[in-house]
Design a protein around this motif. Structure first.
Motif, mmCIF file in Angstrom:
data_model
loop_
_atom_site.group_PDB
_atom_site.id
_atom_site.type_symbol
_atom_site.label_atom_id
_atom_site.label_comp_id
_atom_site.label_asym_id
_atom_site.label_seq_id
_atom_site.Cartn_x
_atom_site.Cartn_y
_atom_site.Cartn_z
ATOM 1 N N LEU A 266 64.401 65.230 35.382
ATOM 2 C CA LEU A 266 63.394 65.738 36.231
ATOM 3 C C LEU A 266 62.878 64.778 37.015
ATOM 4 O O LEU A 266 62.523 65.108 38.123
ATOM 5 C CB LEU A 266 62.820 66.789 35.512
ATOM 6 C CG LEU A 266 61.805 67.942 36.070
ATOM 7 C CD1 LEU A 266 62.855 68.671 36.924
ATOM 8 C CD2 LEU A 266 60.900 68.707 35.069
ATOM 9 N N ALA A 267 62.576 63.825 36.377
ATOM 10 C CA ALA A 267 61.736 62.734 36.788
ATOM 11 C C ALA A 267 62.446 62.002 37.927
ATOM 12 O O ALA A 267 61.995 61.924 38.936
ATOM 13 C CB ALA A 267 61.261 61.634 35.831
ATOM 14 N N GLU A 268 63.779 61.810 37.715
ATOM 15 C CA GLU A 268 64.614 61.174 38.772
ATOM 16 C C GLU A 268 64.615 62.189 40.016
ATOM 17 O O GLU A 268 64.701 61.802 41.308
ATOM 18 C CB GLU A 268 66.042 61.044 38.473
ATOM 19 C CG GLU A 268 66.063 59.737 37.370
ATOM 20 C CD GLU A 268 67.614 59.718 36.603
ATOM 21 O OE1 GLU A 268 67.720 58.830 36.273
ATOM 22 O OE2 GLU A 268 68.159 60.873 36.503
ATOM 23 N N ALA A 269 64.772 63.636 39.879
ATOM 24 C CA ALA A 269 64.618 64.293 40.909
ATOM 25 C C ALA A 269 63.272 64.610 41.633
ATOM 26 O O ALA A 269 63.376 64.508 42.860
ATOM 27 C CB ALA A 269 64.868 65.877 40.410
ATOM 28 N N ALA A 270 62.089 64.269 40.821
ATOM 29 C CA ALA A 270 60.718 64.374 41.515
ATOM 30 C C ALA A 270 60.974 63.175 42.398
ATOM 31 O O ALA A 270 60.271 62.955 43.553
ATOM 32 C CB ALA A 270 59.778 64.220 40.438
ATOM 33 N N GLU A 271 61.501 61.826 41.799
ATOM 34 C CA GLU A 271 61.479 60.625 42.861
ATOM 35 C C GLU A 271 62.486 60.704 43.981
ATOM 36 O O GLU A 271 61.799 60.463 44.967
ATOM 37 C CB GLU A 271 61.996 59.560 41.839
ATOM 38 C CG GLU A 271 61.752 58.154 42.629
ATOM 39 C CD GLU A 271 62.574 56.983 41.864
ATOM 40 O OE1 GLU A 271 62.747 56.090 42.392
ATOM 41 O OE2 GLU A 271 62.644 57.128 40.484
ATOM 42 N N ARG A 272 63.472 61.642 43.946
ATOM 43 C CA ARG A 272 64.327 61.652 45.358
ATOM 44 C C ARG A 272 63.408 62.623 46.153
ATOM 45 O O ARG A 272 63.595 62.636 47.117
ATOM 46 C CB ARG A 272 65.654 62.549 44.786
ATOM 47 C CG ARG A 272 66.552 62.011 43.914
ATOM 48 C CD ARG A 272 67.291 60.800 44.892
ATOM 49 N NE ARG A 272 68.295 61.289 45.559
ATOM 50 C CZ ARG A 272 69.437 61.702 45.466
ATOM 51 N NH1 ARG A 272 70.165 61.071 44.366
ATOM 52 N NH2 ARG A 272 70.139 62.068 46.256
ATOM 53 N N GLY A 273 62.692 63.678 45.633
ATOM 54 C CA GLY A 273 61.727 64.351 46.425
ATOM 55 C C GLY A 273 60.807 63.550 47.231
ATOM 56 O O GLY A 273 60.484 63.800 48.379
ATOM 57 N N GLU A 274 60.153 62.634 46.336
ATOM 58 C CA GLU A 274 59.145 61.876 46.980
ATOM 59 C C GLU A 274 59.719 61.019 48.245
ATOM 60 O O GLU A 274 58.947 60.815 49.093
ATOM 61 C CB GLU A 274 58.408 60.940 45.932
ATOM 62 C CG GLU A 274 57.314 60.128 46.518
ATOM 63 C CD GLU A 274 56.219 61.052 46.675
ATOM 64 O OE1 GLU A 274 55.339 60.471 47.646
ATOM 65 O OE2 GLU A 274 55.874 62.043 46.444
ATOM 66 N N ARG A 275 60.588 60.505 47.989
ATOM 67 C CA ARG A 275 61.474 59.495 48.932
ATOM 68 C C ARG A 275 61.816 60.431 50.289
ATOM 69 O O ARG A 275 61.681 60.085 51.420
ATOM 70 C CB ARG A 275 62.724 58.968 48.350
ATOM 71 C CG ARG A 275 62.278 57.711 47.520
ATOM 72 C CD ARG A 275 63.533 56.674 47.286
ATOM 73 N NE ARG A 275 64.678 57.466 47.037
ATOM 74 C CZ ARG A 275 65.134 57.423 45.785
ATOM 75 N NH1 ARG A 275 64.441 57.257 44.705
ATOM 76 N NH2 ARG A 275 66.694 58.147 45.600
ATOM 77 N N LEU A 276 62.387 61.652 50.049
ATOM 78 C CA LEU A 276 62.526 62.542 50.898
ATOM 79 C C LEU A 276 61.552 62.744 51.846
ATOM 80 O O LEU A 276 61.400 62.899 53.134
ATOM 81 C CB LEU A 276 63.176 63.858 50.569
ATOM 82 C CG LEU A 276 63.328 64.962 51.686
ATOM 83 C CD1 LEU A 276 64.551 64.459 52.475
ATOM 84 C CD2 LEU A 276 63.574 66.323 50.769
ATOM 85 N N ARG A 277 60.103 63.347 51.219
ATOM 86 C CA ARG A 277 58.924 63.551 52.014
ATOM 87 C C ARG A 277 58.361 62.340 52.863
ATOM 88 O O ARG A 277 58.062 62.470 53.651
ATOM 89 C CB ARG A 277 57.981 64.136 50.853
ATOM 90 C CG ARG A 277 58.217 65.353 50.527
ATOM 91 C CD ARG A 277 57.136 66.078 49.540
ATOM 92 N NE ARG A 277 56.939 65.149 48.456
ATOM 93 C CZ ARG A 277 57.307 65.449 47.200
ATOM 94 N NH1 ARG A 277 58.710 66.290 46.952
ATOM 95 N NH2 ARG A 277 57.254 64.587 46.209
ATOM 96 N N GLU A 278 58.601 61.089 52.135
ATOM 97 C CA GLU A 278 58.128 59.873 52.775
ATOM 98 C C GLU A 278 58.905 59.700 54.045
ATOM 99 O O GLU A 278 58.517 59.590 55.285
ATOM 100 C CB GLU A 278 58.413 58.739 51.918
ATOM 101 C CG GLU A 278 57.307 58.752 50.841
ATOM 102 C CD GLU A 278 57.243 57.593 49.909
ATOM 103 O OE1 GLU A 278 58.509 56.929 49.880
ATOM 104 O OE2 GLU A 278 56.551 57.280 49.077
ATOM 105 N N ARG A 279 60.294 59.780 54.124
ATOM 106 C CA ARG A 279 61.176 59.754 55.229
ATOM 107 C C ARG A 279 60.841 60.627 56.270
ATOM 108 O O ARG A 279 60.979 60.686 57.522
ATOM 109 C CB ARG A 279 62.677 59.792 54.721
ATOM 110 C CG ARG A 279 63.038 58.628 54.034
ATOM 111 C CD ARG A 279 64.561 58.662 53.929
ATOM 112 N NE ARG A 279 65.156 59.823 53.474
ATOM 113 C CZ ARG A 279 65.445 60.247 52.459
ATOM 114 N NH1 ARG A 279 65.291 59.385 51.128
ATOM 115 N NH2 ARG A 279 66.132 61.427 52.136
#
Length: 339
Positions: free
Chosen positions: A151-164
Motif C-alpha cells: 500500500l505504501a508503494e501504491a501511495a508513492e506511485r500516486g504521489e508521483r503521478l499527481r506531481e507529473r
C-alpha cells in the motif's frame, strides 16, 4: 473553487462534500455525481452521470482530459477514497477501490472491479467484467498483473503521478460556432476551421475538432463524445451518419463509415479507411492506411478482426445513437436554462 461547467440531469445536480481543492479550465461535472472532500479536477476533465450515479470518495484526483462516465440505464461508477487518475484516461461504469492509481491513457471498461491499492500502468485497458485484485501492478491490453506491491508503494506511485500531472494544459478557445437547430455543440467543446455538422449531430464536453488544415465533416445523428480530439493535417476527416465516436478517441485524417462505433480511447491513424457497419473495440489502434472491412468487430493494436458484427452488437450501436440524440436535446435545454 467550482468546475467551469456544472449541469443538472433529470432533476439531479452534482453534490460536493466540500469545495474542490482545484478545478481546471473546461472542467465539467454533470448529473447525479457525489464527490468527496478535497477533490482535484484537471483541465477539460469530465464527470458525467446522465442516467446512473457516479460516486467518488475523498481526495479523488482526476487528471487533465480524463473522463468518468456511466453505462446508461445499466451501471454507474463508484471510486473509493484517495483514487488518482492521470491524463487522458477513462473510468467507465465500473467499481474502483480505495488507494488505486490509474496512470495516463488508461481505459477501464464496464462492470470491471479493481481492488484496493492496485496500480494500473499507463496505456493499459481493463476489459469489461475484469476482476483485478488489490495489491498488484497491472499493465497491457487486457490488463494483467506484473507484480505485487505494498500500500505504501501504491501511495508513492500516486504521489508521483499527481506531481507529473499537476501542470496545466488549458484548452485554447475555439472559433464561434453557428449550427442549425437540432445540432448540439457543448459550450466548452472547441471547434476550429472548416467543421461541418449534419442534422442531429452532437459534439460533447471538452471535445476538440481542429480543421485548420483539412475539413472535418460529421454525418447526421452522429455523436462525438467527451474529450475526443480530431485533428487534420492533410485530406481531412469524414465521418458517416448514425455513428458513435466514444470518449477520448484520437482521430487523424481518415474516413469513417456510417453506423460505426469507435470505442473508448481508440486511436485512428492517418489514412485509415473504416467501412460502414464496423465496431472498433475500446483501446484499439489502426495502422496508417489500414482498411477495416464492413460487418466485423475489430480490436487490438493494430486492429484485427475479432468477430462478426452480430445482431446484438448492431442493436447496441443503434441504441447508443438514439441515447445521444436524446442527450443532445437535453443538454441544449440545460445549457439554455443555465444562461
Amino acid at each position: 473553487m467550482s468546475p467551469d461547467l456544472t449541469l443538472p440531469y433529470d432533476g439531479h445536480a452534482p453534490d460536493f462534500a466540500s469545495r474542490p481543492v482545484w478545478c481546471g479550465r473546461g472542467s465539467t461535472v454533470i448529473g447525479a455525481v457525489r464527490v468527496g472532500a478535497q477533490a482535484w479536477i484537471g483541465d477539460a476533465a469530465v464527470i458525467r452521470a446522465d442516467g446512473e450515479a457516479v460516486t467518488l470518495g475523498d481526495r479523488f484526483w482526476l487528471g487533465h482530459r480524463s473522463t468518468v462516465h456511466i453505462a446508461t440505464a445499466t451501471r454507474g461508477t463508484v471510486c473509493g477514497d484517495r483514487v488518482s487518475v492521470g491524463r487522458n484516461s477513462v473510468v467507465h461504469a465500473c467499481t474502483v477501490g480505495s488507494d488505486v492509481v490509474i496512470e495516463d491513457d488508461v481505459v477501464i471498461l464496464d462492470h470491471a472491479e479493481i481492488g484496493d491499492g492496485a496500480v494500473i500502468e499507463a496505456g493499459a485497458t481493463v476489459f469489461p467484467r475484469a476482476r483485478l485484485a488489490g495489491g498488484f501492478v497491472y499493465a497491457g491490453s487486457p490488463a494483467r498483473p506484473r507484480g505485487a506491491l505494498t500500500l505504501a508503494e501504491a501511495a508513492e506511485r500516486g504521489e508521483r503521478l499527481r506531481e507529473r500531472a499537476g501542470e496545466g494544459e488549458a484548452p485554447e478557445p475555439g472559433d464561434p460556432v453557428q449550427v442549425e437547430d437540432g445540432v448540439y455543440v457543448a459550450r466548452n467543446a472547441r471547434l476550429r476551421g472548416r467543421v461541418g455538422l449534419g442534422s442531429g449531430a452532437s459534439v460533447l464536453f471538452c471535445c476538440a475538432l481542429d480543421a485548420e488544415v483539412g475539413p472535418i465533416v460529421v454525418g447526421a445523428d452522429t455523436n462525438i463524445q467527451d474529450n475526443t480530439v480530431i485533428r487534420t493535417r492533410g485530406a481531412g476527416v469524414v465521418i458517416g451518419r448514425d455513428a458513435s465516436i466514444a470518449h477520448n478517441v484520437r482521430i487523424a485524417d481518415c474516413r469513417i463509415g456510417a453506423r460505426t462505433l469507435i470505442g473508448i480511447g481508440a486511436t485512428i491513424a492517418p489514412g485509415t479507411l473504416i467501412a460502414d457497419d464496423v465496431m472498433l473495440a475500446a483501446g484499439a489502434a489502426t495502422d496508417p492506411g489500414q482498411i477495416l472491412e464492413s460487418g466485423y468487430l475489430w480490436g487490438g493494436r493494430p486492429a484485427r478482426i475479432l468477430a462478426p458484427l452480430d445482431a446484438e452488437r448492431r442493436l447496441m450501436m443503434t441504441r447508443i445513437v438514439e441515447a445521444y440524440s436524446r442527450h443532445g436535446r437535453e443538454y441544449r435545454q440545460a445549457e439554455a436554462e443555465l444562461g
